[in-house]
Write a protein that holds these residues in place. Structure first.
Motif, mmCIF file in Angstrom:
data_model
loop_
_atom_site.group_PDB
_atom_site.id
_atom_site.type_symbol
_atom_site.label_atom_id
_atom_site.label_comp_id
_atom_site.label_asym_id
_atom_site.label_seq_id
_atom_site.Cartn_x
_atom_site.Cartn_y
_atom_site.Cartn_z
ATOM 1 N N HIS A 1 0.674 -1.264 -0.089
ATOM 2 C CA HIS A 1 -0.108 -0.113 -0.027
ATOM 3 C C HIS A 1 1.031 1.240 0.019
ATOM 4 C CE1 HIS A 1 -3.280 -2.714 1.047
ATOM 5 N NE2 HIS A 1 -2.671 -3.181 1.921
ATOM 6 N N LEU A 2 0.359 2.279 -0.454
ATOM 7 C CA LEU A 2 1.094 3.519 -0.539
ATOM 8 C C LEU A 2 0.000 4.573 -0.142
ATOM 9 C CD1 LEU A 2 3.135 5.724 -1.349
ATOM 10 C CD2 LEU A 2 2.363 5.830 -3.583
ATOM 11 N N ILE A 3 0.405 5.412 0.927
ATOM 12 C CA ILE A 3 -0.412 6.516 1.375
ATOM 13 C C ILE A 3 0.217 7.655 0.978
ATOM 14 C CG2 ILE A 3 -1.416 7.839 3.435
ATOM 15 C CD1 ILE A 3 -1.769 4.954 4.737
ATOM 16 N N GLY A 4 -0.438 8.614 0.285
ATOM 17 C CA GLY A 4 0.059 10.024 0.177
ATOM 18 C C GLY A 4 -0.774 10.880 1.078
ATOM 19 N N VAL A 5 0.199 12.027 1.720
ATOM 20 C CA VAL A 5 -0.477 13.235 2.397
ATOM 21 C C VAL A 5 0.231 14.548 1.717
ATOM 22 C CG1 VAL A 5 -0.838 11.609 4.153
ATOM 23 C CG2 VAL A 5 1.431 12.850 3.932
ATOM 24 N N GLY A 6 -0.498 15.530 2.068
ATOM 25 C CA GLY A 6 -0.077 16.855 1.258
ATOM 26 C C GLY A 6 -0.934 17.244 0.218
ATOM 27 N N VAL A 7 -0.635 18.393 -0.432
ATOM 28 C CA VAL A 7 -1.241 18.878 -1.473
ATOM 29 C C VAL A 7 -0.952 18.012 -2.786
ATOM 30 C CG1 VAL A 7 0.355 20.665 -1.880
ATOM 31 C CG2 VAL A 7 -2.025 20.911 -2.906
ATOM 32 N N SER A 8 -1.963 17.528 -3.630
ATOM 33 C CA SER A 8 -1.738 16.703 -4.679
ATOM 34 C C SER A 8 -1.195 15.418 -4.633
ATOM 35 C CB SER A 8 -0.603 17.432 -5.755
ATOM 36 O OG SER A 8 0.572 17.463 -5.397
ATOM 37 N N ALA A 9 -0.728 15.005 -3.235
ATOM 38 C CA ALA A 9 -0.258 13.506 -3.094
ATOM 39 C C ALA A 9 -1.249 12.524 -3.482
ATOM 40 C CB ALA A 9 0.024 13.552 -1.457
ATOM 41 N N ILE A 10 -0.509 11.478 -4.123
ATOM 42 C CA ILE A 10 -1.229 10.455 -4.596
ATOM 43 C C ILE A 10 -0.972 9.098 -3.706
ATOM 44 C CG2 ILE A 10 -1.536 8.764 -6.540
ATOM 45 C CD1 ILE A 10 -0.993 11.278 -8.474
ATOM 46 N N GLY A 11 -2.260 8.100 -3.569
ATOM 47 C CA GLY A 11 -2.057 7.151 -2.974
ATOM 48 C C GLY A 11 -2.760 5.810 -3.482
ATOM 49 N N ASP A 12 -2.325 4.538 -3.111
ATOM 50 C CA ASP A 12 -2.798 3.385 -3.694
ATOM 51 C C ASP A 12 -3.153 2.464 -2.661
ATOM 52 O OD1 ASP A 12 -3.283 1.114 -4.712
ATOM 53 O OD2 ASP A 12 -1.550 0.758 -6.013
ATOM 54 N N VAL A 13 -4.452 2.550 -1.974
ATOM 55 C CA VAL A 13 -4.523 1.599 -0.808
ATOM 56 C C VAL A 13 -5.648 0.332 -1.375
ATOM 57 C CG1 VAL A 13 -5.517 1.502 1.417
ATOM 58 C CG2 VAL A 13 -4.216 3.323 0.685
ATOM 59 N N HIS A 14 -5.317 -1.008 -1.029
ATOM 60 C CA HIS A 14 -6.173 -1.973 -1.656
ATOM 61 C C HIS A 14 -6.827 -2.094 -3.030
ATOM 62 C CE1 HIS A 14 -6.517 -4.250 2.009
ATOM 63 N NE2 HIS A 14 -6.623 -3.319 2.771
ATOM 64 N N GLY A 15 -5.883 -1.477 -3.831
ATOM 65 C CA GLY A 15 -6.225 -1.323 -5.486
ATOM 66 C C GLY A 15 -7.309 -0.139 -5.596
ATOM 67 N N THR A 16 -7.367 0.674 -4.810
ATOM 68 C CA THR A 16 -8.036 2.024 -4.931
ATOM 69 C C THR A 16 -7.201 3.258 -4.944
ATOM 70 O OG1 THR A 16 -10.115 1.247 -3.739
ATOM 71 C CG2 THR A 16 -9.697 3.628 -4.116
ATOM 72 N N PHE A 17 -7.039 3.936 -6.023
ATOM 73 C CA PHE A 17 -6.083 5.030 -6.241
ATOM 74 C C PHE A 17 -6.704 6.211 -5.754
ATOM 75 C CE2 PHE A 17 -4.237 3.298 -10.447
ATOM 76 C CZ PHE A 17 -3.440 2.140 -9.586
ATOM 77 N N ILE A 18 -5.922 7.156 -5.152
ATOM 78 C CA ILE A 18 -6.664 8.437 -4.423
ATOM 79 C C ILE A 18 -5.750 9.640 -4.797
ATOM 80 C CG2 ILE A 18 -7.254 9.545 -2.305
ATOM 81 C CD1 ILE A 18 -6.555 5.947 -2.137
ATOM 82 N N GLN A 19 -6.182 10.736 -5.103
ATOM 83 C CA GLN A 19 -5.425 12.071 -5.171
ATOM 84 C C GLN A 19 -6.168 13.082 -4.481
ATOM 85 O OE1 GLN A 19 -4.717 13.778 -9.097
ATOM 86 N NE2 GLN A 19 -2.871 14.727 -8.195
ATOM 87 N N ASN A 20 -5.153 13.696 -3.553
ATOM 88 C CA ASN A 20 -5.802 14.934 -2.986
ATOM 89 C C ASN A 20 -5.694 15.882 -3.888
ATOM 90 O OD1 ASN A 20 -5.476 13.641 -0.348
ATOM 91 N ND2 ASN A 20 -3.627 14.656 0.268
ATOM 92 N N HIS A 21 -6.374 17.132 -3.477
ATOM 93 C CA HIS A 21 -6.596 18.440 -4.116
ATOM 94 C C HIS A 21 -5.117 18.739 -4.464
ATOM 95 C CE1 HIS A 21 -10.733 18.844 -4.046
ATOM 96 N NE2 HIS A 21 -10.580 18.881 -2.620
ATOM 97 N N ALA A 22 -5.302 19.335 -5.877
ATOM 98 C CA ALA A 22 -3.884 19.676 -6.400
ATOM 99 C C ALA A 22 -3.638 21.286 -6.218
ATOM 100 C CB ALA A 22 -3.591 19.425 -7.838
ATOM 101 N N HIS A 23 -4.998 21.951 -6.037
ATOM 102 C CA HIS A 23 -4.673 23.361 -5.471
ATOM 103 C C HIS A 23 -4.615 23.573 -4.313
ATOM 104 C CE1 HIS A 23 -6.429 27.479 -5.218
ATOM 105 N NE2 HIS A 23 -5.857 27.734 -6.352
ATOM 106 N N LEU A 24 -3.744 24.255 -3.720
ATOM 107 C CA LEU A 24 -3.384 24.655 -2.393
ATOM 108 C C LEU A 24 -4.526 25.123 -1.505
ATOM 109 C CD1 LEU A 24 -1.404 24.255 -0.108
ATOM 110 C CD2 LEU A 24 -0.774 26.545 -0.580
ATOM 111 N N GLY A 25 -5.436 26.018 -2.098
ATOM 112 C CA GLY A 25 -6.490 26.397 -1.524
ATOM 113 C C GLY A 25 -7.713 25.300 -1.113
ATOM 114 N N GLU A 26 -7.933 24.616 -2.276
ATOM 115 C CA GLU A 26 -8.850 23.568 -2.063
ATOM 116 C C GLU A 26 -8.325 22.441 -1.003
ATOM 117 O OE1 GLU A 26 -9.315 22.210 -6.004
ATOM 118 O OE2 GLU A 26 -10.785 23.715 -6.410
#
Length: 450
Positions: free
Chosen positions: A319-344
């Motif tokens: 598994h890969l967890i991403g934290v912080g603006v725009s960070a990407i993760g892969d948990v249990h075959g589910t891809f996730i991306q955080n907001h890439a705009h700092l304000g959002e």
């Protein structure tokens, strides 16, 4: 080692936009269906498998004009402090959803410019992670760094925090190229920083180089390559510059007429492969090089090389967890991306919500095709049993590649030739269901493949 001659017509034929396949499907093709609630449920089912963490620290002192990363230019320390406060809240939300302090095998800090942070801010960022995650005794910690901001005390602080790998963005050492791309860092400075990092005890040192930048030519780029080789890094990442001003408007500030044409750009790529391999480095995939005794080279030799959102890696975390603006993760075959705009991203954190902007649930077909693409990009080899069940359509595409001298098709496997090695991304695209039916269709979302 002399590199194979590539006929000009092959460059014209295969120089098309295409993904770099740090994920499959690529981020622009994600179908959605993942929000903060879905991510929270996914985290709650996290098992005890190997876990990696990516931390995005987006701040830079100035804007490098070639940059394609999510970055924020500031000179204010309080902006970083407020970001770290929100990062702490995001990390708490993630680990609360998991329900325990997850065990980390790997942690990477990227940006932006992670070493833009002061020594105390580096410690605070590490403490935020350490208070909510448990580091394995052999956890690998790596960090990206801008040579212009490095200080001896900073290197000592990073080492004290347990970082053992450091990556310096060199890009190009020619003064005219540096002026054009807005990143002036004299060779003497880079040499000094590399020496300081070794003296500080970093066990692995990576250098980033970019080909295809404005005002590069074979003579000046050869000089850069020779200087990089003389630095004797353990690993070298040699990326092709992605000119996407419709996505990164600041790139318009460079002189587009000074960009190398197709033939010169490819010649620079071949020159890098030739110079690095002649110097004893092992060519990894299509854009990395490593010393033969480096963990990355050993993984490639043993067939254990992996590719994920952080590029080529010797370690495959479940598994890969991403934290912080725009960070990407892969948990249990589910891809996730955080907001890439700092304000959002900030607004979501302030609302007490995981800052998810998009995601993707991998289908069985996604998993099968992703496995085939990874084998091709990591091993230059593809077991025919991994080809999709599509009535021979994909095999026919590889027969066309074989006619162009890019692959050899055997009874059990498809093997990439020395010529085909330069077109690995093209060879992967025929496995990509999201690129079909038009293999060579133009897409403004991706950089060019060669």
């Amino acid at each position: 080692m002399s590199q194979p001659r590539i006929p000009p017509e092959l460059l014209v034929k295969y120089d098309t936009p295409g993904p770099r396949y740090t994920s499959y499907p690529p981020v622009p093709d994600w179908t959605g269906g993942v929000d903060a609630d879905v991510y929270r449920t996914t985290l709650a089912s996290l098992g005890d498998g190997d876990l990696a963490l990516y931390v995005h620290l987006p701040f830079c002192a100035s804007r490098c004009l070639y940059c394609g990363c999510t970055a924020t230019v500031t000179t204010r320390a309080d902006v970083v402090d407020r970001y770290l406060a929100r990062l702490e809240r995001e990390v708490a939300m993630v680990t609360d959803a998991v329900g325990r302090a997850p065990l980390l095998r790997e942690m990477h800090w990227g940006g932006g410019t992670p070493n833009f942070l002061s020594d105390d801010q580096l410690t605070r960022a590490h403490d935020i992670i350490g208070s909510r995650f448990t580091f394995a005794p052999d956890a690998e910690k790596s960090v990206e760094a801008d040579p212009r901001l490095v200080t001896p005390s900073q290197l000592a602080r990073l080492r004290a925090l347990g970082f053992s790998r450091i990556s310096f963005g060199v890009q190009d050492l020619d003064p005219l190229v540096q002026e054009e791309i807005g990143r002036v860092q004299p060779t003497a400075l880079v040499r000094s920083v590399v020496s300081q990092a070794r003296a500080a005890g970093f066990g692995s040192l990576n250098v980033d180089v970019i080909y295809g930048l404005p005002r590069q030519d074979e003579a000046t780029f050869r000089a850069t390559l020779d200087e990089v080789i003389d630095l004797a890094p353990d690993r070298i990442a040699c990326f092709g510059y992605a000119h996407v001003p419709w996505i990164r408007p600041h790139q318009r500030r460079m002189d587009e007429s000074a960009l190398p044409d197709r033939a010169l750009r490819f010649a620079l790529y071949q020159l890098a492969v030739e110079r690095f391999t002649d110097a004893g480095y092992v060519w990894i995939g299509f854009d990395h090089f490593a010393r033969p005794d480096d963990e990355l080279a050993r993984a490639a030799e043993a067939g254990r090389l992996h590719r994920d959102f952080m590029g080529y890696t010797a370690r495959q975390s479940r598994h890969l967890i991403g934290v912080g603006v725009s960070a990407i993760g892969d948990v249990h075959g589910t891809f996730i991306q955080n907001h890439a705009h700092l304000g959002e991203w900030q607004q979501a954190i302030d609302a007490g919500t995981l800052p998810i902007t998009r995601g993707h649930h991998l289908s069985d077909d996604d998993r099968a095709r992703g496995l085939a693409i990874r084998e091709l990009l990591c091993n230059s080899h593809l077991d025919r049993a991994l080809l999709p069940d599509d009535d021979g359509e994909t095999l026919d595409a590889y027969r066309a590649f074989e006619a162009d001298g890019l692959v050899l098709i055997g009874e059990q496997a498809i093997t990439v030739t020395p010529v085909g090695r330069y077109f690995l991304r093209n060879l992967a695209m025929v496995l990509d269901a999201y690129r079909k039916p038009s293999l060579g269709s133009e897409s403004p979302r991706f950089s060019r493949t060669v």
